[in-house]
Design a protein around this motif. Structure first.
Motif, PDB file in Angstrom:
ATOM      1  N   ARG A  46      45.486  43.069  49.982  1.00 24.48           N
ATOM      2  CA  ARG A  46      46.396  42.892  48.853  1.00 24.48           C
ATOM      3  C   ARG A  46      46.905  41.453  48.756  1.00 24.48           C
ATOM      4  NH1 ARG A  46      50.674  47.375  47.117  1.00 24.48           N
ATOM      5  NH2 ARG A  46      51.159  46.516  45.099  1.00 24.48           N
ATOM      6  N   GLN A  47      46.946  40.742  49.866  1.00 25.88           N
ATOM      7  CA  GLN A  47      47.394  39.362  49.843  1.00 25.88           C
ATOM      8  C   GLN A  47      46.264  38.373  49.557  1.00 25.88           C
ATOM      9  OE1 GLN A  47      48.467  40.989  53.059  1.00 25.88           O
ATOM     10  NE2 GLN A  47      50.219  41.803  52.010  1.00 25.88           N
ATOM     11  N   GLY A  63      44.581  37.444  46.972  1.00 29.53           N
ATOM     12  CA  GLY A  63      44.659  36.585  45.804  1.00 29.53           C
ATOM     13  C   GLY A  63      45.349  35.265  46.060  1.00 29.53           C
ATOM     14  N   ASP A  97      44.367  35.275  40.574  1.00 30.48           N
ATOM     15  CA  ASP A  97      45.562  36.002  40.173  1.00 30.48           C
ATOM     16  C   ASP A  97      45.611  37.341  40.913  1.00 30.48           C
ATOM     17  OD1 ASP A  97      46.912  38.126  38.382  1.00 30.48           O
ATOM     18  OD2 ASP A  97      47.629  36.206  37.569  1.00 30.48           O
ATOM     19  N   ARG A  98      46.643  37.538  41.722  1.00 28.67           N
ATOM     20  CA  ARG A  98      46.738  38.738  42.556  1.00 28.67           C
ATOM     21  C   ARG A  98      46.811  40.007  41.740  1.00 28.67           C
ATOM     22  NH1 ARG A  98      51.032  37.515  47.233  1.00 28.67           N
ATOM     23  NH2 ARG A  98      51.776  39.435  46.326  1.00 28.67           N
ATOM     24  N   ASP A  99      47.496  39.978  40.610  1.00 27.80           N
ATOM     25  CA  ASP A  99      47.590  41.177  39.777  1.00 27.80           C
ATOM     26  C   ASP A  99      46.234  41.549  39.186  1.00 27.80           C
ATOM     27  OD1 ASP A  99      50.292  41.575  40.251  1.00 27.80           O
ATOM     28  OD2 ASP A  99      50.890  40.321  38.553  1.00 27.80           O
ATOM     29  N   ARG A 100      45.464  40.543  38.804  1.00 29.60           N
ATOM     30  CA  ARG A 100      44.125  40.828  38.265  1.00 29.60           C
ATOM     31  C   ARG A 100      43.203  41.355  39.368  1.00 29.60           C
ATOM     32  NH1 ARG A 100      43.526  39.986  33.204  1.00 29.60           N
ATOM     33  NH2 ARG A 100      41.271  40.046  33.254  1.00 29.60           N
ATOM     34  N   ARG A 109      44.149  42.977  42.059  1.00 27.74           N
ATOM     35  CA  ARG A 109      44.615  44.334  42.323  1.00 27.74           C
ATOM     36  C   ARG A 109      44.112  45.284  41.244  1.00 27.74           C
ATOM     37  NH1 ARG A 109      48.281  47.252  40.118  1.00 27.74           N
ATOM     38  NH2 ARG A 109      49.115  49.051  41.197  1.00 27.74           N
ATOM     39  N   GLY A 110      44.227  44.892  39.996  1.00 21.01           N
ATOM     40  CA  GLY A 110      43.788  45.744  38.892  1.00 21.01           C
ATOM     41  C   GLY A 110      42.301  46.052  38.943  1.00 21.01           C
ATOM     42  N   TRP A 111      41.499  45.018  39.164  1.00 26.23           N
ATOM     43  CA  TRP A 111      40.051  45.241  39.250  1.00 26.23           C
ATOM     44  C   TRP A 111      39.691  46.034  40.495  1.00 26.23           C
ATOM     45  CZ3 TRP A 111      37.093  45.507  35.419  1.00 26.23           C
ATOM     46  CH2 TRP A 111      37.192  44.653  34.339  1.00 26.23           C
TER      47      TRP A 111
END
Length: 79
Positions: free
Chosen positions: A32-33, A35, A41-44, A46-48
């Protein structure tokens, strides 16, 4: 040029068994870290990763590989 977070999500899923073994109870998986130090981009990411974990988990379930399907869907829940 493709989206880097999409490609990196495949690498995260390839390691989900290792991440599951290394994960302390109650904490997010180490990936999770990722990114932050990969300049993604960490949110992207995570989303993918979430999208690909669910899609791949459902594909494994349909093929009868329930052990892998369960692992991938549990991994999706961590994300």
């Amino acid at each position: 040029m493709g989206e880097r977070a999409y490609d990196l999500a495949r690498l995260v899923l390839d390691r989900c068994e290792d991440l599951a073994r290394a994960r302390p109870r109650g904490r997010a998986p180490p990936g999770r870290q990722a990114g932050g130090f990969l300049d993604v981009d960490r949110d992207r990411l995570r989303g993918w990763s979430l999208c690909r974990a669910v899609e791949t988990g459902l594909r494994h379930a349909a093929a009868g590989d329930h052990r892998r399907a369960e692992l991938l869907l549990e991994f999706a829940g961590w994300l």
